[in-house]
Design a protein around this motif. Structure first.
Motif, PDB file in Angstrom:
ATOM      1  N   TRP A   3       0.831  -1.211   0.000  1.00 45.18           N
ATOM      2  CA  TRP A   3       0.000   0.000   0.000  1.00 45.18           C
ATOM      3  C   TRP A   3       0.864   1.259   0.000  1.00 45.18           C
ATOM      4  O   TRP A   3       0.621   2.196  -0.773  1.00 45.18           O
ATOM      5  CB  TRP A   3      -0.919  -0.029   1.203  1.00 45.18           C
ATOM      6  N   ILE A   4       1.879   1.277   0.846  1.00 46.23           N
ATOM      7  CA  ILE A   4       2.755   2.443   0.902  1.00 46.23           C
ATOM      8  C   ILE A   4       3.508   2.595  -0.420  1.00 46.23           C
ATOM      9  O   ILE A   4       3.626   3.710  -0.961  1.00 46.23           O
ATOM     10  CB  ILE A   4       3.740   2.335   2.082  1.00 46.23           C
ATOM     11  N   SER A   5       3.995   1.484  -0.962  1.00 41.42           N
ATOM     12  CA  SER A   5       4.743   1.531  -2.221  1.00 41.42           C
ATOM     13  C   SER A   5       3.920   2.141  -3.342  1.00 41.42           C
ATOM     14  O   SER A   5       4.428   2.909  -4.170  1.00 41.42           O
ATOM     15  CB  SER A   5       5.191   0.122  -2.627  1.00 41.42           C
ATOM     16  N   ARG A   6       2.639   1.788  -3.394  1.00 40.09           N
ATOM     17  CA  ARG A   6       1.780   2.280  -4.474  1.00 40.09           C
ATOM     18  C   ARG A   6       1.541   3.790  -4.389  1.00 40.09           C
ATOM     19  O   ARG A   6       1.089   4.403  -5.363  1.00 40.09           O
ATOM     20  CB  ARG A   6       0.442   1.538  -4.450  1.00 40.09           C
ATOM     21  N   HIS A   7       1.819   4.356  -3.215  1.00 46.48           N
ATOM     22  CA  HIS A   7       1.576   5.789  -3.044  1.00 46.48           C
ATOM     23  C   HIS A   7       2.858   6.615  -2.980  1.00 46.48           C
ATOM     24  O   HIS A   7       2.807   7.823  -2.712  1.00 46.48           O
ATOM     25  CB  HIS A   7       0.747   6.017  -1.774  1.00 46.48           C
ATOM     26  N   LEU A   8       4.007   5.977  -3.234  1.00 45.02           N
ATOM     27  CA  LEU A   8       5.256   6.733  -3.236  1.00 45.02           C
ATOM     28  C   LEU A   8       5.222   7.781  -4.347  1.00 45.02           C
ATOM     29  O   LEU A   8       4.778   7.496  -5.472  1.00 45.02           O
ATOM     30  CB  LEU A   8       6.448   5.799  -3.453  1.00 45.02           C
ATOM     31  N   PRO A   9       5.693   8.974  -4.089  1.00 39.79           N
ATOM     32  CA  PRO A   9       5.719   9.998  -5.132  1.00 39.79           C
ATOM     33  C   PRO A   9       6.688   9.615  -6.253  1.00 39.79           C
ATOM     34  O   PRO A   9       7.689   8.934  -6.023  1.00 39.79           O
ATOM     35  CB  PRO A   9       6.187  11.255  -4.391  1.00 39.79           C
TER      36      PRO A   9
END
Length: 818
Positions: A573-579
């Motif tokens: 989830w965090i990876s998918r939202h990395l800028p």
């Protein structure tokens, strides 16, 4: 409105169901490709016996199956029925199975599945072939039944085509076309089909197909024996050719068998044979595919079926007059945990997976996938089926084969909630492992980590505490499995003295860079814009305001944060939202670090002399962190406590782990320090009202309903899920129950009743030495008040319980701040 171009690879029960669900939501540019003919394509659907049972240990899998049976009931096909509610009947021939059927009845009750427990005579009235002297009783689920899989495929495909979808046979997809990290279509042996979305619904070919896009889909194609008998005399003329079956599907799980009718014959499925993993590369794809000859139907191996026939005739004596007339070993998919695999490829946008899906859950999976793809969020919790739920080590060939084979063997086994994976073991161990073994640690496994459940070395402590008045009621045989009264002593000693817990398996990420704070502020509900040294408990929500996970975030430096998370789906989830600008770096640091949780009223006495840091309340306040040393070891101390006692989580690099352990235990010896395990840890956190994400709350629950409003700052400018929260109206609340009988124990997933009505279910529970009773979390109607008496059905017993305010222990938080 323009909708994406979607290509579904696989026209079996999953692909056809998905085409129906997508087109019903307005995605009409849908193309379904299959290497075989339509609609008997040669995959698992083509030979599936079509059993649909709703009741499952997993709430999610129950919901998927329940939708499947109701949807298939509504389908129409010119050749006849698509679903026949003949019902299901599971029989018990052992006391253990009879008790387990009561447990299954509890799952059914808590999830609204119609059911009843029957005595032998009632079972025979439903299924006259059964010898009543061989059984103790049965569980009847009248809404379960048989899917006519190929009719269901064609009926859904026909609806999808009426809305604009195309179904193309004999299309062997040889490549997924991609550009700039996104799919652009697929290349078949006849040309390119453009697409914005490609969905892998290839069944047992899924793992091989995933390799083409650099994705590991953890499944094993496994052969399963299915035989059809000669005519059964007493069934002659009972079933018309159209009706095909009228007896309930019979499951004789004590012998790994199930039975369904084919007119006047019986089909027998068998899980008791050796696992038979299949090499899909060796299957014959070039032969003309028919219902009798297809790649997924391997030759029957009679020697593997001999015991199955003997046990079938023992339960159904009339079979002794006949024989097996035909049979095959049919291939279908097994996964390491027995659940389906769903989700989008993280590194190839637009490539989706819906794999390891049996007919039982097919329409439910398709609906959930369609919701996920069209709306951005699935309508039910899917963390148990998420594509990225597995640790990296669980994606190796050896792990997938070994554990999927175990899944096959255990399909019909009575599985205790704390049964442990047999192999592989000792894959991930903390630096403290040898010390723990020396103390007689009894290990549980999770995330491939060996986690001490309790320590035999604390047996003398147990004897001492009992002599001093600690009372631990005897447990029934089921709840005593994978448990020891030593764990109660460890919990009690933590509250009165000091204990060390191995927190190394707690998932840890490092988020760093100039954009790290902004990202965390957007992903989480609490305010993380605090000073260096702050530690914050916060939540991650989905777009609909449901709880995805909970995190503990420490700001170690201005642009560096340590995130305590719950597992691989959080990393995903965090990876998918990395800028995209590279301003944030995300690293999993779990294996490179280790952690000891040192907690109890004497924790400061033990740790104080080892560090130059001021450990008083003025020096290191609650929910603060600091870099310091313990002896010669550089550490990070976080003053947090999941057990609700004074103490610290002590982090260091893995290379220092053994030295850290020895220092702490040498210093703690004069103060009676002990090592304590996961069972004590769980009991203490329930005493304190601390929730466990994925167990006590999921995306189906809001923070408010889960009792976590304190972790939400609506004053923040924005965070994922914020806009949805005011629109979510929850009718249930997570509450704490205290069981009235001190000897009563529940383990989770039991139904909770008020009067004659089932109103909720238990999520997790633990026996509390502090209050001398079992405490449990349960989802109950929001209007249930403290002091309300309810009943919890546990196996063949019903326990009284009272709804109590939480936390039950130290609600003023004095112990943790002392």
């Amino acid at each position: 409105m323009t909708t994406p171009k979607a290509v579904i690879v696989g026209a079996g029960i999953v692909g056809s169901s998905l085409a129906d669900e997508l087109t019903a939501r307005g995605w009409t540019d849908v193309t379904v490709l299959d290497r075989g003919p339509l609609f008997a394509t040669g995959g698992s659907t083509s030979h599936a016996p079509g059993l649909v049972f709703a009741t499952n240990p997993s709430k999610t899998m129950t919901e998927l199956a329940s939708y499947t049976l109701e949807k298939f009931s509504s389908l129409e096909h010119p050749d006849g029925w698509c679903f026949n509610h003949v019902g299901g009947l599971e029989v018990a021939t052992t006391e253990a199975r009879w008790t387990d059927l009561h447990r299954k009845a509890g799952w059914a009750a808590s999830r609204g599945v119609e059911h009843e427990l029957l005595d032998p005579a009632e079972c025979v009235a439903l299924h006259p072939l059964i010898d009543p002297d061989t059984i103790l009783g049965g569980l009847h689920t009248p809404r379960d039944g048989l899917a006519k899989a190929l009719r269901a495929v064609e009926a859904q495909a026909t609806r999808a085509m009426a809305r604009g979808a195309r179904f193309l046979p004999h299309q062997d997809v040889v490549e997924v076309v991609e550009s700039n990290g996104a799919v652009r279509g697929v290349r078949t042996t006849t040309g390119i089909v453009d697409a914005d979305i490609v969905v892998c619904c290839t069944g047992f070919w899924g793992r091989e197909f995933g390799r083409r896009v650099g994705l590991t889909i953890p499944l094993v194609p496994m052969a399963h024996q299915y035989a059809i008998t000669t005519p059964v005399a007493s069934r002659a003329g009972v079933n018309s050719p159209l009706a095909e079956a009228s007896l309930p599907i019979l499951r004789h799980q004590d012998q790994d068998l199930y039975f369904r009718e084919h007119g006047d014959r019986l089909g027998i499925g068998y899980y008791g044979h050796r696992p038979m993993p299949s090499d899909v590369g060796a299957l014959d794809y070039d032969a003309v595919i028919s219902l009798d000859e297809m790649p997924s139907k391997l030759a029957f191996t009679p020697g593997d079926f001999e015991e199955a026939w003997l046990q079938s005739a023992a339960l159904l004596p009339e079979l002794g007059d006949g024989k097996v007339e035909e049979g095959f070993n049919g291939i279908f998919s097994f996964t390491p945990d027995g659940h389906s695999v769903m989700g989008e490829h993280r590194e190839l946008s637009g490539f989706w997976v819906a794999e390891a899906v049996w007919v039982t859950h097919s329409a439910g999976v398709a609906r959930t996938m369609a919701e996920w793809m069209v709306d951005g969020t699935p309508g039910i919790d899917v963390h148990e089926t998420d594509l990225y739920r597995f640790e990296d080590a669980a994606l190796t060939d050896d792990f997938i084969l070994t554990t999927s084979s175990q899944s096959f063997v255990e399909v019909y086994d009575v599985i205790h909630p704390h049964d442990q994976r047999k192999a592989p073991r000792q894959v991930r161990t903390s630096p403290f492992y040898e010390r723990q073994v020396a103390l007689g640690a009894q290990f549980w496994e999770a995330g491939l980590w060996e986690r001490p459940a309790w320590f035999e070395s604390n047996g003398a402590l147990l004897d001492s505490l009992i002599a001093d008045g600690l009372e631990i009621p005897a447990r029934d045989a089921w709840s005593a499995r994978h448990w020891s009264p030593i764990a109660v002593a460890e919990a009690a000693w933590t509250r009165s003295h000091v204990a060390a817990y191995d927190m190394t398996p707690l998932t840890r990420y490092e988020l760093s860079g100039p954009g790290a704070l902004d990202l965390l502020q957007r992903l989480t509900t609490n305010n993380l814009d605090k000073s260096v040294g702050s530690v914050t408990y916060t939540l991650m929500l989905d777009e609909k305001g449901g709880v995805r996970s909970d995190l503990t975030v420490a700001r170690l430096r201005e642009q560096t944060f340590q995130v305590g998370a719950n597992g691989p789906t959080d990393f995903d989830w965090i990876s998918r939202h990395l800028p995209d600008d590279g301003s944030v770096s995300l690293r999993d640091i779990t294996g490179a670090t280790c952690c000891i949780g040192l907690w109890g009223p004497l924790a400061r006495t033990v740790l104080g002399p080892l560090t130059p840091l001021d450990l008083t309340n003025d020096g290191l306040r609650y929910f603060r962190s600091a870099a310091t040393t313990i002896g010669s070891i550089p550490v990070t101390l976080m003053r947090v406590s999941y057990v609700g006692e004074l103490g610290w989580e002590i982090y260091t690099s893995a290379e220092y782990g053994r030295a850290l352990w020895d220092l702490i235990f040498d210093a703690g010896a004069p103060h009676g320090i002990i090592a304590a395990g996961r069972i004590a840890f769980n009991s203490l956190r329930i005493e304190k009202g601390y929730r466990s994400a994925g167990t006590d709350m999921t995306i189906e629950h809001t923070p408010s309903a889960a009792g976590l409003d304190f972790a939400v700052r609506m004053s923040k400018d924005t965070f994922i899920g914020k806009e949805a929260l005011p629109q979510r109206d929850s009718t249930s609340q997570l509450r704490t129950l205290r069981l009235a009988d001190p000897a009563a124990v529940v383990l989770g997933k039991e139904p909770v009743s008020f009067g004659d009505d089932v109103v909720g279910y238990v999520t997790s529970a633990g026996w509390s030495p502090t209050v001398g009773a079992c405490l449990a979390f349960a989802w109950l109607p929001s209007d249930v008040s403290d002091g309300t008496e309810v009943h919890v059905a546990y196996l063949e017993t019903t326990y009284r319980a009272t709804v109590v305010a939480d936390p039950v222990v130290d609600p003023e938080m004095k112990r943790i701040r002392r």
